[in-house]
Design a protein around this motif. Structure first.
Motif, PDB file in Angstrom:
ATOM      1  N   ALA A   1       0.816  -1.218   0.000  1.00  0.00           N
ATOM      2  CA  ALA A   1       0.000   0.000   0.000  1.00  0.00           C
ATOM      3  C   ALA A   1       0.847   1.265   0.000  1.00  0.00           C
ATOM      4  CB  ALA A   1      -0.936  -0.008   1.201  1.00  0.00           C
ATOM      5  N   GLU A   2       2.150   1.133  -0.079  1.00  0.00           N
ATOM      6  CA  GLU A   2       3.070   2.279  -0.036  1.00  0.00           C
ATOM      7  C   GLU A   2       2.669   3.410  -0.976  1.00  0.00           C
ATOM      8  OE1 GLU A   2       6.374   4.766   0.808  1.00  0.00           O
ATOM      9  OE2 GLU A   2       5.359   3.209   1.935  1.00  0.00           O
ATOM     10  N   PRO A   3       2.277   3.137  -2.232  1.00  0.00           N
ATOM     11  CA  PRO A   3       1.926   4.257  -3.127  1.00  0.00           C
ATOM     12  C   PRO A   3       0.730   5.077  -2.633  1.00  0.00           C
ATOM     13  CG  PRO A   3       2.282   2.261  -4.397  1.00  0.00           C
ATOM     14  CD  PRO A   3       2.274   1.870  -2.940  1.00  0.00           C
ATOM     15  N   LEU A   4      -0.088   4.502  -1.762  1.00  0.00           N
ATOM     16  CA  LEU A   4      -1.282   5.198  -1.265  1.00  0.00           C
ATOM     17  C   LEU A   4      -0.994   6.059  -0.041  1.00  0.00           C
ATOM     18  CD1 LEU A   4      -3.718   2.144  -1.503  1.00  0.00           C
ATOM     19  CD2 LEU A   4      -3.293   3.915  -3.228  1.00  0.00           C
ATOM     20  N   TRP A   5       0.135   5.853   0.611  1.00  0.00           N
ATOM     21  CA  TRP A   5       0.479   6.551   1.849  1.00  0.00           C
ATOM     22  C   TRP A   5       1.536   7.612   1.580  1.00  0.00           C
ATOM     23  CZ3 TRP A   5       1.013   2.045   5.920  1.00  0.00           C
ATOM     24  CH2 TRP A   5      -0.203   1.381   6.002  1.00  0.00           C
ATOM     25  N   PRO A   6       1.651   8.590   2.466  1.00  0.00           N
ATOM     26  CA  PRO A   6       2.692   9.613   2.265  1.00  0.00           C
ATOM     27  C   PRO A   6       4.081   8.980   2.261  1.00  0.00           C
ATOM     28  CG  PRO A   6       1.206  10.219   4.067  1.00  0.00           C
ATOM     29  CD  PRO A   6       0.859   8.828   3.659  1.00  0.00           C
ATOM     30  N   PRO A   7       4.975   9.457   1.397  1.00  0.00           N
ATOM     31  CA  PRO A   7       6.324   8.882   1.338  1.00  0.00           C
ATOM     32  C   PRO A   7       7.148   9.276   2.561  1.00  0.00           C
ATOM     33  CG  PRO A   7       6.154  10.758  -0.125  1.00  0.00           C
ATOM     34  CD  PRO A   7       4.779  10.513   0.427  1.00  0.00           C
ATOM     35  N   SER A   8       8.252   8.615   2.710  1.00  0.00           N
ATOM     36  CA  SER A   8       9.182   8.912   3.789  1.00  0.00           C
ATOM     37  C   SER A   8       9.799  10.294   3.572  1.00  0.00           C
ATOM     38  CB  SER A   8      10.291   7.855   3.805  1.00  0.00           C
ATOM     39  OG  SER A   8      11.332   8.261   4.647  1.00  0.00           O
ATOM     40  N   ALA A   9      10.173  10.928   4.658  1.00  0.00           N
ATOM     41  CA  ALA A   9      10.851  12.224   4.573  1.00  0.00           C
ATOM     42  C   ALA A   9      12.313  12.057   4.163  1.00  0.00           C
ATOM     43  CB  ALA A   9      10.753  12.946   5.909  1.00  0.00           C
ATOM     44  N   GLU A  10      12.831  10.836   4.295  1.00  0.00           N
ATOM     45  CA  GLU A  10      14.224  10.579   3.933  1.00  0.00           C
ATOM     46  C   GLU A  10      14.380  10.555   2.419  1.00  0.00           C
ATOM     47  OE1 GLU A  10      16.112   7.255   5.880  1.00  0.00           O
ATOM     48  OE2 GLU A  10      14.629   7.341   7.492  1.00  0.00           O
ATOM     49  N   GLU A  11      15.485  11.122   1.941  1.00  0.00           N
ATOM     50  CA  GLU A  11      15.746  11.139   0.503  1.00  0.00           C
ATOM     51  C   GLU A  11      16.096   9.744  -0.019  1.00  0.00           C
ATOM     52  OE1 GLU A  11      19.020  13.069  -2.451  1.00  0.00           O
ATOM     53  OE2 GLU A  11      18.197  14.351  -0.883  1.00  0.00           O
ATOM     54  N   ASP A  12      16.895   9.002   0.746  1.00  0.00           N
ATOM     55  CA  ASP A  12      17.330   7.668   0.344  1.00  0.00           C
ATOM     56  C   ASP A  12      17.022   6.708   1.490  1.00  0.00           C
ATOM     57  OD1 ASP A  12      18.476   5.590  -1.062  1.00  0.00           O
ATOM     58  OD2 ASP A  12      20.512   6.080  -0.416  1.00  0.00           O
TER      59      ASP A  12
ATOM     60  N   SER B   1      10.480  -1.150   8.444  1.00  0.00           N
ATOM     61  CA  SER B   1      10.254  -0.710   9.821  1.00  0.00           C
ATOM     62  C   SER B   1       9.144   0.334   9.877  1.00  0.00           C
ATOM     63  CB  SER B   1      11.529  -0.118  10.429  1.00  0.00           C
ATOM     64  OG  SER B   1      12.514  -1.081  10.565  1.00  0.00           O
ATOM     65  N   ARG B   2       9.161   1.257   8.929  1.00  0.00           N
ATOM     66  CA  ARG B   2       8.156   2.327   8.889  1.00  0.00           C
ATOM     67  C   ARG B   2       6.764   1.774   8.585  1.00  0.00           C
ATOM     68  NH1 ARG B   2       6.679   5.450   4.545  1.00  0.00           N
ATOM     69  NH2 ARG B   2       8.433   4.740   3.284  1.00  0.00           N
ATOM     70  N   ARG B   3       6.698   0.784   7.710  1.00  0.00           N
ATOM     71  CA  ARG B   3       5.399   0.246   7.294  1.00  0.00           C
ATOM     72  C   ARG B   3       4.880  -0.878   8.196  1.00  0.00           C
ATOM     73  NH1 ARG B   3       3.438   3.995   5.914  1.00  0.00           N
ATOM     74  NH2 ARG B   3       3.847   4.992   3.949  1.00  0.00           N
ATOM     75  N   THR B   4       5.764  -1.598   8.857  1.00  0.00           N
ATOM     76  CA  THR B   4       5.321  -2.708   9.717  1.00  0.00           C
ATOM     77  C   THR B   4       5.908  -2.523  11.107  1.00  0.00           C
ATOM     78  OG1 THR B   4       7.116  -4.144   8.970  1.00  0.00           O
ATOM     79  CG2 THR B   4       5.050  -4.304   7.773  1.00  0.00           C
ATOM     80  N   SER B   5       7.093  -3.051  11.335  1.00  0.00           N
ATOM     81  CA  SER B   5       7.776  -2.893  12.627  1.00  0.00           C
ATOM     82  C   SER B   5       9.250  -3.216  12.454  1.00  0.00           C
ATOM     83  CB  SER B   5       7.167  -3.821  13.679  1.00  0.00           C
ATOM     84  OG  SER B   5       7.531  -5.163  13.420  1.00  0.00           O
ATOM     85  N   SER B   6      10.056  -2.780  13.413  1.00  0.00           N
ATOM     86  CA  SER B   6      11.492  -3.089  13.329  1.00  0.00           C
ATOM     87  C   SER B   6      11.726  -4.586  13.500  1.00  0.00           C
ATOM     88  CB  SER B   6      12.294  -2.281  14.346  1.00  0.00           C
ATOM     89  OG  SER B   6      11.852  -2.563  15.650  1.00  0.00           O
ATOM     90  N   ALA B   7      10.860  -5.279  14.241  1.00  0.00           N
ATOM     91  CA  ALA B   7      11.001  -6.731  14.408  1.00  0.00           C
ATOM     92  C   ALA B   7      10.824  -7.439  13.068  1.00  0.00           C
ATOM     93  CB  ALA B   7       9.988  -7.259  15.423  1.00  0.00           C
TER      94      ALA B   7
END
Length: 145
Positions: free
Chosen positions: A109-120, A128-134
């Motif tokens: 679903a990444e294309p539907l959500w706001p992108p990360s603020a990180e350039e790379d 980690s951002r979409r699910t969890s660090s585990a």
């Protein structure tokens, strides 16, 4: 890469004194072999496939240069197409249906959500951002390594 760099430096500068410094308590970087309780050997950390990319072909060339090409073991192509993870002492086929149903929607679903603020963004940071660090540590990190 440290031992490889030292090897090529020594070839190019035969009279130089070269010292390899290892951060961990053992040599070999990410590559290591573990033996399971059933005697099966589990290889960890090798970041490439000999047949699939330039890095793999260069690794095979290095094995030839070191006269280790007789030590290279070819994988069973059919068996190597299936990913397995060693988790909590058990070897598990991945992805299993429950992994796909549980984590797939958040990742796809990444294309539907706001992108990360990180350039790379690394794969680990994305998962980690979409699910969890585990999930990033236990599932995606072993697959990307």
């Amino acid at each position: 890469s440290g031992l490889t760099t030292a090897f090529f430096l020594q070839r190019g500068l035969p009279f130089a004194r070269i010292c390899v410094v290892e951060r961990s308590t053992r040599c070999g970087g990410l590559i290591k072999s573990l033996r399971g309780s059933d005697g099966q050997v589990h290889e960890q950390g090798f970041h490439t496939s000999i047949l699939n990319n330039k890095s793999g072909r260069e690794t095979l060339g290095l094995a030839r240069l070191l006269q280790l090409d007789d030590e290279v073991i070819s994988a069973n192509i059919e068996a190597s197409s299936r990913r397995h993870l060693l988790h909590q002492g058990r070897v598990q086929l991945f992805p299993r249906l429950q992994h796909t149903l549980r984590y797939g929607p958040a990742i796809f679903a990444e294309p539907l959500w706001p992108p990360s603020a990180e350039e790379d963004e690394s794969v680990h940071a994305f998962v980690s951002r979409r699910t969890s660090s585990a999930v990033a540590d236990r599932i995606f990190d072993p697959i990307c390594q």
